[in-house]
Design an enzyme around this catalytic site. Structure first.
Site, PDB file in Angstrom:
ATOM      1  N   ASP A  94       2.506   4.917  -7.449  1.00 39.76           N
ATOM      2  CA  ASP A  94       3.403   4.812  -6.934  1.00 39.76           C
ATOM      3  C   ASP A  94       4.373   6.059  -7.757  1.00 39.76           C
ATOM      4  OD1 ASP A  94       2.055   3.559  -4.821  1.00 39.76           O
ATOM      5  OD2 ASP A  94       1.987   1.799  -6.071  1.00 39.76           O
TER       6      ASP A  94
ATOM      7  N   HIS B  47       1.432  -0.996  -0.070  1.00 35.79           N
ATOM      8  CA  HIS B  47      -0.028  -0.059   0.242  1.00 35.79           C
ATOM      9  C   HIS B  47       0.761   1.738  -0.063  1.00 35.79           C
ATOM     10  CE1 HIS B  47      -3.430   2.548   0.759  1.00 35.79           C
ATOM     11  NE2 HIS B  47      -3.444   2.211   1.769  1.00 35.79           N
TER      12      HIS B  47
ATOM     13  N   HIS C 288      -2.314  -1.150 -12.427  1.00 36.13           N
ATOM     14  CA  HIS C 288      -3.206  -1.204 -11.588  1.00 36.13           C
ATOM     15  C   HIS C 288      -4.569  -1.630 -11.898  1.00 36.13           C
ATOM     16  CE1 HIS C 288      -5.916   0.301  -8.235  1.00 36.13           C
ATOM     17  NE2 HIS C 288      -4.793   1.526  -7.601  1.00 36.13           N
TER      18      HIS C 288
END
Length: 401
Positions: free
Chosen positions: A349, A263, A301
């Site tokens: 990210d 995460h 994703h």
């Protein structure tokens, strides 16, 4: 009438995992349509589509003894939605906050306005919230990292703030504003800069990091990361809020959940990839990172099969700056190689890692930025949960002896 469209009673009960009496109750409530069966019999047939719709709405199946079956596990793993929310929608590669496209909001709105939109459904309501209050943090212990400082501040304020346990609905957005202001004030103290509560929140962050000229870039990132539906930390916030925890303690719980490699810490792996790519080239760095992590960090994703729009928005802005810097060029080379050879697009990210490194910050700053941004969403989900009055308390399926 065909057997493809309609089911017998035994077939319908088997699919639903219920007894016949429950099936008849569904019919009487109008949830499942039924029609007369074969001529000369008293049987009825049940609409297969209605049965499937009911299963999807429930998000679970039950066996004849009432045990929870695999559909529950699927719902908890990127599966069927498990609760209602009016905050954030992710669909067709778009992210919206209360029906407003997040990328469009990031063009003009500040953190305060997006917070007010998510908390009160009114971006102009921020002016009445205590987001610019001056705080006295002298009693808070010093910390080694910003995240540690946030945890200390939330723990202390949760125990000592007189408003923390005020559960009146009208007090919710005010409390949320106090929590968010506390986080920014804590970062200023940690970075050793005088507090500047009169500045917009994104400008306070830019000032604390010594990059006031990049305030608008940080504003975009803070808005785009404000919420993302039921991710790990946000679901944690909802669970804590459903038990009646104060907003300070809800945020503390979410902050803990954020700090995992799947995460909030995923940006650190993406930063390692970029650092390695600067030294050894994109191909070598991608091979080594994939060998280490089992996947290329910062790419792909599950909610965005066509690519993470947040990442594209941030990386596009970085690439169009007058002096993008070596790390931005490296990120572009890594992105190009991944698209050409695997078709995978960058996720947020990689964008976070490239952004903080381009600003001369350590990779860990990506997690700080993530926490400050997502706190807006944590608080919004907490307020929505408190408003529902429902306890989030799922059951476990026992698989032991």
């Amino acid at each position: 009438m065909t057997d493809v469209t309609f089911l017998t009673a035994s077939e319908a009960t088997a699919r639903l995992g219920v007894k016949a009496a429950t099936l008849y109750a569904y019919v009487s409530r109008g949830l499942i349509r039924s029609e007369a069966g074969p001529s000369g019999t008293r049987e009825r047939r049940y609409h297969a589509g209605d049965v499937q719709t009911l299963l999807a709405r429930q998000g679970l199946r039950r066996d004849p003894e009432g045990g929870v079956q695999d559909a529950v596990g699927g719902a908890l793993d990127w599966g069927t939605p498990v609760l209602d929310s009016a905050l954030t929608r992710i669909a067709d590669s778009r992210l919206t906050y209360r029906g407003h496209d997040a990328l469009a909001l990031a063009e003009t709105l500040g953190v305060e306005q997006v917070a007010a939109l998510l908390w009160a459904d009114d971006p102009d309501a921020w002016a009445a919230l205590p987001l610019r209050a001056r705080l006295n943090l002298s009693a808070h212990p010093r910390a080694g990292t910003p995240l540690e400082a946030f945890a200390y501040a939330l723990t202390h304020a949760g125990a000592h703030d007189l408003t923390a346990l005020d559960v009146r609905p009208q007090a919710g957005p005010v409390q949320a504003a106090r929590v968010l202001n506390l986080l920014y004030a804590t970062l200023e103290r940690h970075e050793g800069v005088p507090p500047a509560p009169d500045l917009p929140l994104h400008a306070r962050l830019a000032r604390a990091w010594g990059v006031p000229g990049q305030a608008d870039l940080l504003r975009r990132a803070l808005v785009l990361l404000a919420d993302h539906e039921l991710n790990v930390s946000t679901f944690t916030a909802r669970v804590a809020a459903s038990g009646g925890a104060s907003l300070h303690h809800v945020t503390l719980a979410a902050l803990g959940a954020l700090q995992g490699p799947k995460h909030g810490l995923a940006a650190l792996a993406a930063a390692d990839l970029l650092t390695h790519a600067e030294r050894s080239g994109a191909r070598t760095a991608l091979r080594e990172a994939t060998r280490r992590h089992g996947h290329p960090p910062g790419f792909g994703h599950r909610l965005y099969p066509a690519g993470d729009p947040r990442a594209k928005a941030l990386l596009d802005v970085l690439e169009t700056q007058e002096e993008p810097g070596e790390v931005v060029r490296t990120a572009g080379a890594v992105r190009l190689m991944m698209v050409q050879e695997t078709g995978e697009q960058a996720n947020v990210d990689l964008a976070l890692a490239a952004l903080v490194m381009a600003l001369g910050q350590p990779p860990e700053a990506a997690v700080t930025l993530f926490a400050l941004a997502r706190a807006v969403g944590w608080l919004a989900h907490a307020l929505e949960t408190l408003g529902s009055g429902r306890l989030i308390r799922p059951r476990a399926r026992y698989v032991g002896r």
